[in-house]
Scaffold this motif. Sequence first.
Motif, short mmCIF file in Angstrom:
data_model
loop_
_atom_site.label_atom_id
_atom_site.label_comp_id
_atom_site.label_asym_id
_atom_site.label_seq_id
_atom_site.Cartn_x
_atom_site.Cartn_y
_atom_site.Cartn_z
N ALA A 2 0.82 -1.21 0.00
CA ALA A 2 0.00 0.00 0.00
C ALA A 2 0.86 1.26 0.00
CB ALA A 2 -0.93 0.00 1.20
N LYS A 3 2.02 1.20 0.62
CA LYS A 3 2.89 2.38 0.70
C LYS A 3 3.65 2.62 -0.59
CE LYS A 3 3.54 2.08 5.66
NZ LYS A 3 4.47 1.88 6.75
N ASP A 4 4.13 1.54 -1.21
CA ASP A 4 4.93 1.69 -2.42
C ASP A 4 4.77 0.45 -3.29
OD1 ASP A 4 6.76 2.25 -4.41
OD2 ASP A 4 8.51 2.22 -3.09
N SER A 5 3.84 0.51 -4.23
CA SER A 5 3.56 -0.66 -5.07
C SER A 5 4.66 -0.96 -6.07
CB SER A 5 2.23 -0.47 -5.80
OG SER A 5 2.30 0.65 -6.66
N ASN A 7 7.89 -1.11 -5.06
CA ASN A 7 8.99 -1.68 -4.27
C ASN A 7 9.17 -3.15 -4.64
OD1 ASN A 7 10.42 -3.05 -2.22
ND2 ASN A 7 9.89 -1.48 -0.73
N GLN A 61 -2.90 -3.35 -5.46
CA GLN A 61 -3.65 -3.15 -4.22
C GLN A 61 -5.09 -3.63 -4.37
OE1 GLN A 61 -1.90 -0.87 -5.89
NE2 GLN A 61 -0.65 0.36 -4.52
#
Length: 85
Positions: A2-5, A7, A61
């Motif tokens: 959710a923070k950095d797709s 990564n 997500q």
Amino acid sequence: MAKDSSNPSAIVATRAWQEECGVAINQLSGGSKAHWLARSFSEAFLMRSANGNATEGAAPQAIVQRLLEVLTQAVTALSREDGAR
């Protein structure tokens, strides 16, 4: 995810989790692709257009959220005495 797709480690972890979900769903559906749970799992990966046709590019997500919903349905079904959906 959710923070950095984007990564790479999050992508790898998410794919591994999706595979584990697939194994569990396969076991719960008795290996039948016609079982409602197996169909729901497969449909979680599809993005649909307004007219209902499958399109490409479902957001990771969104797929995770859909898989969580399928797993919730499985828990609900297994929690019932008769196992019905």
